[in-house]
Design an enzyme around this catalytic site. Structure first.
Site, PDB file in Angstrom:
ATOM      1  N   GLY A 206       0.837  -1.198   0.000  1.00 11.87           N
ATOM      2  CA  GLY A 206       0.000   0.000   0.000  1.00 11.87           C
ATOM      3  C   GLY A 206       0.866   1.240   0.000  1.00 11.87           C
ATOM      4  O   GLY A 206       2.041   1.175   0.345  1.00 11.87           O
TER       5      GLY A 206
ATOM      6  N   SER B 128     -26.186  -8.932 -24.525  1.00 16.72           N
ATOM      7  CA  SER B 128     -25.660  -7.997 -25.529  1.00 16.72           C
ATOM      8  C   SER B 128     -24.851  -8.722 -26.599  1.00 16.72           C
ATOM      9  O   SER B 128     -24.542  -8.153 -27.634  1.00 16.72           O
ATOM     10  CB  SER B 128     -24.751  -6.976 -24.842  1.00 16.72           C
ATOM     11  N   GLY B 129     -24.490  -9.970 -26.316  1.00 15.82           N
ATOM     12  CA  GLY B 129     -23.610 -10.682 -27.246  1.00 15.82           C
ATOM     13  C   GLY B 129     -22.156 -10.576 -26.811  1.00 15.82           C
ATOM     14  O   GLY B 129     -21.296 -11.266 -27.326  1.00 15.82           O
ATOM     15  N   GLY B 130     -21.854  -9.703 -25.847  1.00 15.72           N
ATOM     16  CA  GLY B 130     -20.500  -9.597 -25.307  1.00 15.72           C
ATOM     17  C   GLY B 130     -20.167 -10.794 -24.421  1.00 15.72           C
ATOM     18  O   GLY B 130     -21.048 -11.601 -24.113  1.00 15.72           O
TER      19      GLY B 130
ATOM     20  N   LYS C  32     -11.799 -11.505 -15.650  1.00 14.04           N
ATOM     21  CA  LYS C  32     -12.227 -11.700 -17.047  1.00 14.04           C
ATOM     22  C   LYS C  32     -11.735 -13.029 -17.645  1.00 14.04           C
ATOM     23  O   LYS C  32     -12.488 -13.731 -18.311  1.00 14.04           O
ATOM     24  CB  LYS C  32     -11.705 -10.533 -17.883  1.00 14.04           C
TER      25      LYS C  32
ATOM     26  N   GLU D 147       4.092 -10.593  -6.454  1.00 15.33           N
ATOM     27  CA  GLU D 147       2.961 -10.703  -7.380  1.00 15.33           C
ATOM     28  C   GLU D 147       3.239 -10.130  -8.761  1.00 15.33           C
ATOM     29  O   GLU D 147       2.481 -10.370  -9.697  1.00 15.33           O
ATOM     30  CB  GLU D 147       1.718 -10.018  -6.772  1.00 15.33           C
TER      31      GLU D 147
ATOM     32  N   CYS E 199       5.394  -6.150   1.523  1.00 13.67           N
ATOM     33  CA  CYS E 199       5.792  -4.742   1.540  1.00 13.67           C
ATOM     34  C   CYS E 199       5.118  -3.990   2.699  1.00 13.67           C
ATOM     35  O   CYS E 199       5.449  -4.243   3.858  1.00 13.67           O
ATOM     36  CB  CYS E 199       5.507  -4.112   0.176  1.00 13.67           C
ATOM     37  N   TYR E 200       4.150  -3.114   2.436  1.00 14.75           N
ATOM     38  CA  TYR E 200       3.457  -2.426   3.538  1.00 14.75           C
ATOM     39  C   TYR E 200       2.910  -3.461   4.526  1.00 14.75           C
ATOM     40  O   TYR E 200       2.944  -3.253   5.739  1.00 14.75           O
ATOM     41  CB  TYR E 200       2.316  -1.577   2.965  1.00 14.75           C
TER      42      TYR E 200
ATOM     43  N   HIS F 148       7.841  -7.404  -3.960  1.00 12.89           N
ATOM     44  CA  HIS F 148       6.504  -7.749  -4.470  1.00 12.89           C
ATOM     45  C   HIS F 148       6.545  -9.062  -5.266  1.00 12.89           C
ATOM     46  O   HIS F 148       6.938  -9.052  -6.437  1.00 12.89           O
ATOM     47  CB  HIS F 148       5.979  -6.612  -5.363  1.00 12.89           C
TER      48      HIS F 148
ATOM     49  N   ASP G 181     -19.368 -11.179 -21.178  1.00 17.63           N
ATOM     50  CA  ASP G 181     -19.923 -11.329 -19.833  1.00 17.63           C
ATOM     51  C   ASP G 181     -21.394 -11.754 -19.863  1.00 17.63           C
ATOM     52  O   ASP G 181     -21.775 -12.721 -19.213  1.00 17.63           O
ATOM     53  CB  ASP G 181     -19.766 -10.029 -19.030  1.00 17.63           C
ATOM     54  N   SER G 182     -22.207 -11.020 -20.629  1.00 11.62           N
ATOM     55  CA  SER G 182     -23.627 -11.382 -20.615  1.00 11.62           C
ATOM     56  C   SER G 182     -23.848 -12.737 -21.295  1.00 11.62           C
ATOM     57  O   SER G 182     -24.750 -13.489 -20.920  1.00 11.62           O
ATOM     58  CB  SER G 182     -24.497 -10.294 -21.258  1.00 11.62           C
TER      59      SER G 182
END
Ligand code: XMP
Length: 514
Positions: free
Chosen positions: A56, A224-226, A370, A172, A83-84, A170, A228-229
């Site tokens: 952070g 929507s065709g995307g 995603k 990550e 770290c933090y 870090h 996610d939906s």
């Protein structure tokens, strides 16, 4: 949803906290980012196998910096401070943190000096990524240093008996090449996770959870065709079949053939109860004569709500509205420093429905990133052209037609855009291109065709690489690809006599032109 095995990541506001979650999940261990001040008693009720305290921007030596509940360290659950998070661990347990005046930022070489499960199976000399001002000056009682670097005598520390660890670097980020393995060691070797979290299991568990929540009620989804939906549709269909009703608004501003593809796949192949609103004319009429980008967006947003609401009313009695909310949208609300910056363009989703349409929300993807959503989609049998689909803005081609939007101009852009997509899809590494499309400019230029002078439209081609759409770089498409895009558009799309390539990055440009 309840998870039998998970790691809690307390977020102290680092820009890369999400990456910790990504790396842990890559080890097939479920994890969640939660508030930094979560009480130990509350966390204990959810029984995580391990706790990670993120990095952070604050200094633990400052008043008002985000602190953790000290009782976390008495839960008997393994803890890793990054770290933090390491400085917080040291300070909370009675060690000392030195307030730095200079930042150490960049690659460093670290030597592992004592056996530590985090570094099991790794070399003794490791490249790590440092980004800190403060550092631990005196470790708390019971801790020993297990790795050092030139600038950092306590690059990593441990209290093996209590399974509490701290790393100043870090793990990550990609600049710590073995970092993923270190986090995997923490999750599996220290915390004892089995690493069996798979998308097939996510689907199974989710289907049970959806059925239990929905019961005999009905669910409405704006499709929507995307990506996610589409994935929400496939998942809900598998869970509740005919109790799912999808509304698809064909606003006439989609890509070439896209509306037909959506109807074919979801209506016919999946057999979903699909209600298509063929509303091309409504949108074109509403947009007639409008050239201002923000006005276009507002009109489309409002028209969408009207059309969607009208269809939704006809579906009948529905209790739930499904949404494709993803994990990054959820995480923003837990960070001590708030989510990313202000909106630059107004985005529209299914919000602001009229008062007579009241739904409870169901968001089956809210735990996923995603790429995990894409994996779920694949597992559910969605084709690659859906799950690997590039992002597409809600207002569609309207924000890629500069100036007046007419049916002719939409048709022209669809054909030009199809050529861009077809040529880029031929590239082996096409998945590296985050987004690619054509833009129709509001100017005409002079050209020659045979012996004739032409005065026709200009199409701009945009292709970018990006991680999340927040920043982007123009994609260095090979000249041959640019060449075939250009000659195909000019030869095959009537009304275009010039093609240009957009070589601007975001910022200061944006990805879309409007
Ligand atoms: P910009 O143009 O702001 O776009 O650099 C960043 C990303 O967001 C997409 N975009 C939208 N997506 N509704 C959406 O759902 C919108 O109104 C919208 N506007 C832009 C854009 O395609 C890019 O991926």
């Amino acid at each position: 949803m309840k998870h039998s095995e998970w790691i809690a990541i307390l977020d102290y506001g680092s820009q890369v906290t999400q990456l910790i979650a990504r790396r842990i999940r890559e080890q097939k261990v479920y994890c969640e980012i939660i508030r930094f001040d979560t009480k130990a008693v509350d966390l204990a009720k959810r029984a995580p196998k391990g706790i990670i305290l993120s990095g952070g921007p604050a200094s633990v030596t400052d008043k008002g910096s985000p602190l953790c509940d000290p009782a976390l360290f008495d839960l008997g659950i393994p803890i890793l401070g990054i770290c933090y998070g390491m400085q917080l661990t040291a300070q909370t347990l009675g060690g000392k943190v030195h307030r730095g005046t200079k930042r150490e930022y960049g690659k460093a070489m670290m030597q592992v000096t004592k056996p530590c499960p985090l570094f099991q199976g790794l070399e003794k000399n490791l490249q790590v990524w440092m980004s800190h001002g403060d550092k631990v000056e005196a470790m708390p009682a019971g801790f020993e240093t297990v790795a050092t670097s030139d600038n950092c005598p306590y690059a990593a520390m441990q209290n093996a008996a209590k399974k509490i660890y701290g790393v100043q670097f870090h793990p990550e980020v990609v600049h710590t090449p073995q970092g993923a393995q270190m986090l995997g060691n923490f999750a599996c070797k220290v915390c004892g996770c089995s690493g069996d979290w798979k998308m097939s299991k996510f689907i199974e568990d989710n289907i049970q959870a959806i059925r239990a929540k929905v019961g005999k009620d009905h669910v409405l989804l704006g499709l929507s065709g995307g990506v996610d939906s589409s994935v929400v549709a496939a998942l809900l269909h598998k869970a509740i079949g005919k109790q799912l009703h999808c509304v698809f608004v064909d606003n006439g501003l989609l890509r070439y053939n896209e509306a037909r593809e959506v109807e074919e796949l979801f209506g016919n192949a999946f057999g979903i109860d699909l209600h298509t609103a063929h509303s091309q004319n409504i949108f074109l009429d509403a947009l007639a004569g409008v050239t201002d980008p923000e006005k276009k967006r507002k009109i489309i947003g409002k028209t969408f709500i009207d059309v969607f609401a009208e269809k939704a009313r006809r579906v009948g009695k529905v209790k739930y509205l499904a949404q494709g909310t993803l994990y990054p949208d959820v995480i923003e609300s837990v960070s001590p420093i708030g989510g990313p910056s202000a909106t630059i363009k107004s985005h529209h989703n299914v919000g602001g429905l009229p008062a007579d349409l009241k739904f409870d929300l169901i968001e089956p993807l809210r735990e996923l990133f995603k790429d995990e959503v894409r994996a779920v989609g694949r597992e559910l049998g969605l084709p690659s052209y859906v799950v690997d689909r590039q992002p597409f803005p809600g207002p569609g081609l309207a924000v890629r037609i500069l100036g007046d939007i007419t049916r002719e101009r939409v048709d022209l852009l669809q054909l030009a855009d199809l050529r861009v997509r077809e040529e880029i899809l031929k590239m082996e590494n096409h998945l590296d291109v985050w987004q690619y499309f054509a833009v129709l400019l509001p100017i005409q230029t002079v050209g020659v065709m045979g012996d004739d002078r032409t005065y026709e439209n200009v199409v701009a081609v945009r292709a970018v690489q990006s991680l999340d759409g927040m920043t982007a770089d123009w994609f260095k498409l090979p000249y041959e690809v640019l060449d075939s895009i250009s000659s195909r558009i000019i030869n095959e799309v009537k009304g275009v006599n010039r093609v240009v390539y957009d070589i601007s990055s975001k910022p200061p440009s944006t990805i879309e032109w409007e």
